[in-house]
Scaffold this motif. Structure first.
Motif, PDB file in Angstrom:
ATOM      1  N   VAL A  87       0.838  -1.200   0.000  1.00 51.50           N
ATOM      2  CA  VAL A  87       0.000   0.000   0.000  1.00 51.50           C
ATOM      3  C   VAL A  87       0.873   1.250   0.000  1.00 51.50           C
ATOM      4  O   VAL A  87       0.603   2.218  -0.727  1.00 51.50           O
ATOM      5  CB  VAL A  87      -0.947   0.000   1.217  1.00 51.50           C
ATOM      6  N   PHE A  88       1.935   1.243   0.804  1.00 50.90           N
ATOM      7  CA  PHE A  88       2.809   2.402   0.864  1.00 50.90           C
ATOM      8  C   PHE A  88       3.507   2.667  -0.475  1.00 50.90           C
ATOM      9  O   PHE A  88       4.018   3.758  -0.716  1.00 50.90           O
ATOM     10  CB  PHE A  88       3.875   2.214   1.953  1.00 50.90           C
ATOM     11  N   LEU A 177      -3.317   8.112 -10.459  1.00 51.52           N
ATOM     12  CA  LEU A 177      -3.226   9.308  -9.625  1.00 51.52           C
ATOM     13  C   LEU A 177      -2.068  10.200 -10.064  1.00 51.52           C
ATOM     14  O   LEU A 177      -2.173  11.431 -10.022  1.00 51.52           O
ATOM     15  CB  LEU A 177      -3.061   8.912  -8.155  1.00 51.52           C
ATOM     16  N   GLY A 178      -0.957   9.592 -10.491  1.00 55.82           N
ATOM     17  CA  GLY A 178       0.175  10.372 -10.969  1.00 55.82           C
ATOM     18  C   GLY A 178      -0.135  11.136 -12.245  1.00 55.82           C
ATOM     19  O   GLY A 178       0.371  12.244 -12.463  1.00 55.82           O
ATOM     20  N   LEU A 179      -0.965  10.552 -13.108  1.00 56.12           N
ATOM     21  CA  LEU A 179      -1.373  11.222 -14.336  1.00 56.12           C
ATOM     22  C   LEU A 179      -2.457  12.268 -14.072  1.00 56.12           C
ATOM     23  O   LEU A 179      -2.586  13.243 -14.823  1.00 56.12           O
ATOM     24  CB  LEU A 179      -1.897  10.198 -15.345  1.00 56.12           C
ATOM     25  N   GLN A 191       0.038  10.267  -0.080  1.00 56.80           N
ATOM     26  CA  GLN A 191       0.697   9.645   1.064  1.00 56.80           C
ATOM     27  C   GLN A 191      -0.198   9.687   2.301  1.00 56.80           C
ATOM     28  O   GLN A 191      -0.226   8.742   3.094  1.00 56.80           O
ATOM     29  CB  GLN A 191       2.018  10.350   1.348  1.00 56.80           C
ATOM     30  N   THR A 192      -0.932  10.765   2.448  1.00 53.31           N
ATOM     31  CA  THR A 192      -1.851  10.881   3.576  1.00 53.31           C
ATOM     32  C   THR A 192      -2.973   9.853   3.487  1.00 53.31           C
ATOM     33  O   THR A 192      -3.403   9.291   4.508  1.00 53.31           O
ATOM     34  CB  THR A 192      -2.445  12.294   3.635  1.00 53.31           C
ATOM     35  N   LEU A 193      -3.434   9.558   2.267  1.00 50.82           N
ATOM     36  CA  LEU A 193      -4.520   8.596   2.091  1.00 50.82           C
ATOM     37  C   LEU A 193      -4.067   7.158   2.313  1.00 50.82           C
ATOM     38  O   LEU A 193      -4.891   6.282   2.582  1.00 50.82           O
ATOM     39  CB  LEU A 193      -5.109   8.738   0.685  1.00 50.82           C
ATOM     40  N   PRO A 196      -4.992   5.806   6.148  1.00 55.69           N
ATOM     41  CA  PRO A 196      -6.337   5.255   6.416  1.00 55.69           C
ATOM     42  C   PRO A 196      -6.582   3.933   5.700  1.00 55.69           C
ATOM     43  O   PRO A 196      -7.191   3.021   6.266  1.00 55.69           O
ATOM     44  CB  PRO A 196      -7.271   6.354   5.891  1.00 55.69           C
ATOM     45  N   LEU A 197      -6.119   3.824   4.443  1.00 57.80           N
ATOM     46  CA  LEU A 197      -6.312   2.582   3.702  1.00 57.80           C
ATOM     47  C   LEU A 197      -5.607   1.428   4.398  1.00 57.80           C
ATOM     48  O   LEU A 197      -6.142   0.313   4.482  1.00 57.80           O
ATOM     49  CB  LEU A 197      -5.784   2.739   2.272  1.00 57.80           C
ATOM     50  N   GLY A 198      -4.410   1.670   4.906  1.00 58.87           N
ATOM     51  CA  GLY A 198      -3.649   0.609   5.543  1.00 58.87           C
ATOM     52  C   GLY A 198      -4.118   0.266   6.946  1.00 58.87           C
ATOM     53  O   GLY A 198      -4.271  -0.908   7.304  1.00 58.87           O
TER      54      GLY A 198
END
Length: 277
Positions: A87-88, A177-179, A191-193, A196-198
Motif C-alpha cells: 500500500v505504501f 493518480l500520478g497522471l 501519502q496521507t490517504l 487510512p487505507l492501511g
C-alpha cells in the motif's frame, strides 16, 4: 516529427505493435531502474520507513496488543506488514509518474514512435521489481523479529504471490493518480490517504475490536482480504472472524486485485492518451 530519440528508448523506425510494446516496455523499465541507481534516496527512505514500522509494532506496541484466540503477535503482525508495504508503494508510483510529467519526459515520449502503452507498462514492471526487493527485505526483518511461516513451500510462495498481485493492482492506482494529480502537494495528499487505507484493515488489529460499522469497513478493505489469506497460507494466527468476508478471504484476495486492475488500468490508459486535452 524529429528523428531525435531519447537515450534508452526505441528506434523511431520501430513499427508499433506487440513486439514494439515488449521492446519499448523493457527499455523504459531499464530506464526506471537506472534512475533508481543514480538516485536511490527515495527507495532507501521507503525501505527504512517499512523497517521502522515493523520494529515499532513488534517492540513498542506489540506488548499491549493481543491476538484474538491467542498466538504470537509478531506472527500476526508480519503478514499485515507485508501487505501494508504494498500500500505504501502507491505514493512512490504516483511520485515517479508525476515527476516525469512535470519534467516533460512524458510529453517527449508521447511525441516519439514509442509504443503508446510502453511508458505505463514499463512503470508498472519497474515498481513490481521494487516490490520484490521490498518483500525480500521485509522477509529478513520478519525473521529477525521472530516471525516464521509454518505452511509448506507451495503455500508460502502462494502467499507472496498474493501480496505481489495486490501490489500490481495498486501500481495502476498510483499510475492513474500520478497522471491525474500534479505537484508535490498532490503526492503528499496521496501519502496521507495511504494511512487510512492501511490502518483501516485487519493488518494490525482485529476488526472485531472496532465499532461495528468501522469493523465492517475494515473487513471489506481489499488489504484485509490479502492479509487474511496470507495469514492462512503462512500458518500464522488470524483474528478468527466468522463473517462471510473473512471466510472467503482467499477468493477475495484474488478478486479485489482483478477488480482494481480492471478499473484503474483502462483509466490510466485513457488519461495518458488524453493528456493534451
Amino acid at each position: 516529427m524529429t528523428s531525435t530519440t531519447l537515450p534508452g528508448t526505441a528506434s523511431p523506425h520501430v513499427t508499433p505493435g506487440r513486439p514494439a510494446l515488449l521492446a519499448d516496455s523493457v527499455t523504459l523499465t531499464r530506464r526506471s531502474l537506472a534512475h533508481w541507481r543514480r538516485d536511490p534516496g527515495p527507495l532507501v527512505a521507503a525501505l527504512g520507513f517499512d523497517i521502522v514500522m515493523v520494529l515499532m509494532f513488534a517492540y513498542l506496541f506489540g506488548g499491549a496488543l493481543r491476538v484474538p484466540g491467542g498466538g504470537d503477535y509478531r506472527e500476526f503482525l508480519m503478514p499485515g506488514m507485508f501487505a501494508m508495504t504494498m500500500v505504501f508503494g502507491i505514493s512512490l508510483t504516483t511520485l515517479a509518474v508525476s515527476t516525469d510529467l512535470d519534467r516533460g519526459i512524458t510529453d517527449r515520449l508521447r511525441s516519439m514512435p514509442v509504443s503508446p502503452l510502453a511508458p505505463l507498462v514499463g512503470r508498472a514492471a519497474a515498481d513490481l521489481l521494487f516490490a520484490v526487493l521490498t518483500l525480500a527485505v521485509m522477509l529478513l526483518v520478519g525473521l529477525a523479529v521472530g516471525w516464521r511461516a509454518h505452511g509448506g513451500v507451495g503455500d508460502t510462495l502462494a502467499a507472496f504471490g498474493l501480496i505481489l498481485l495486490l501490489r500490481f493492482a495498486l501500481v495502476w492506482v498510483g499510475v492513474f493518480l500520478g497522471l491525474l494529480l500534479k505537484g508535490q502537494q498532490a503526492v503528499a495528499g496521496v501519502q496521507t490517504l495511504e494511512f487510512p487505507l492501511g490502518f483501516l484493515s485487519s493488518a494490525f488489529v482485529a476488526p472485531a475490536t472496532m465499532p461495528g460499522w468501522l469493523g465492517a469497513v475494515a473487513e471489506w478493505n481489499p488489504l484485509s482480504a490479502t492479509v487474511g489469506a496470507t495469514r492462512e497460507l503462512f500458518g500464522n494466527p488470524g483474528w478468527g472472524g466468522d463473517s462471510w468476508v473473512v471466510q472467503h478471504a482467499p477468493a477475495l484476495a484474488l478478486i479485489w486485485p482483478v477488480v482494481l486492475v480492471a478499473v484503474f488500468l483502462p483509466l490510466s490508459v485513457g488519461r495518458y492518451r488524453d493528456l493534451d486535452r
